[in-house]
Write an enzyme that holds these catalytic residues in place. Structure first.
Site, PDB file in Angstrom:
ATOM      1  CG  ASP A  24      -1.779   1.223   1.321  1.00  0.00           C
ATOM      2  OD1 ASP A  24      -2.199   1.706   0.263  1.00  0.00           O
ATOM      3  OD2 ASP A  24      -2.037   1.700   2.444  1.00  0.00           O
ATOM      4  CD  GLU A  85      -4.847   0.890  -2.353  1.00  0.00           C
ATOM      5  OE1 GLU A  85      -5.452  -0.042  -1.793  1.00  0.00           O
ATOM      6  OE2 GLU A  85      -4.706   2.023  -1.862  1.00  0.00           O
ATOM      7  CG  ASP A 161      -1.140   3.170   6.280  1.00  0.00           C
ATOM      8  OD1 ASP A 161      -1.815   3.565   5.314  1.00  0.00           O
ATOM      9  OD2 ASP A 161      -0.924   3.868   7.285  1.00  0.00           O
TER      10      ASP A 161
END
Length: 214
Positions: A24, A85, A161
């Site tokens: 991420d 992502e 996260d």
């Protein structure tokens, strides 16, 4: 004389262990996770964050930290694939550029070790894990704890996260690599085609908005 033995068939490809690294991206905090997949079984090897808040405002130093830490993780866990992502297309161009650089550095680290990567849109990740593309980080973390039977985390808010990165890796597992965005994710041109009202944003004709995470 011992009886002849029949050679054992090779295991099916989907039963061979595969390690997926999920990321991420962020320029302040970057989440990462590694899972081992064997058929439908998923084992979580680790999930954590790269915290760069103490590195100040020097963006180059943060990018080097991302690259170095990614290489350390890759060399330790030897992942087969990277799932990352895609940056959120916001209206703050400078924030988008910084986030895109952070993502690019993470991808470059993987490619330097010949590891293929796949990008997933944030809504795709959330939908794969929770069934809704509008889920919050807390909802994603809650579903992951149930799905993967993760132990409770005392300071869960600081690990959101990391759980997001875990969701990216799990999303990739659910897709079984059949993702049409392997070559580079959702392009800027595709975004403008799908969102023509944002065309003015690319020329700075809208008000700036601070993103939720850098």
């Amino acid at each position: 004389m011992p009886a002849p033995t029949r050679p054992r068939p090779a295991p099916a490809a989907d039963l061979l262990p595969k390690i997926i690294m999920g990321v991420d991206p962020g320029t302040q905090i970057m989440g990462y996770a590694l899972i081992e997949v064997r058929g439908q079984r998923v084992d979580v090897l680790c999930y954590d964050v790269i915290n760069m808040k103490a590195l100040g405002s020097n963006h180059a130093v943060k990018l080097k930290r991302i690259f170095d830490r990614m290489l350390e993780l890759i060399d330790e866990y030897l992942p087969d694939e990277l799932a990352i992502e895609a940056p959120f297309f916001g209206v703050n161009v400078q924030s988008m550029l910084k986030l895109g650089r952070a993502q690019g550095v993470a991808i470059a680290a993987a490619l330097s070790r010949q590891i293929p990567y796949v990008e997933y849109a944030p809504t795709k990740v959330k939908q794969s894990v929770t069934g809704s593309g509008n889920s919050t980080k807390e909802q994603v973390a809650h579903m992951l704890r149930q799905t993967l039977k993760l132990p409770p985390i005392a300071e869960a808010s600081t690990f959101l996260d990391a759980t997001d990165a875990l969701a990216v890796a799990l999303c990739h597992h659910y897709q079984k690599g059949n993702n049409a965005t392997v070559s580079g994710g959702k392009s800027w041109s595709n975004f403008l085609t799908e969102n023509p009202e944002r065309l003015g944003a690319s020329t700075g004709a809208v008000k700036k908005k601070t993103p939720t995470k850098l």
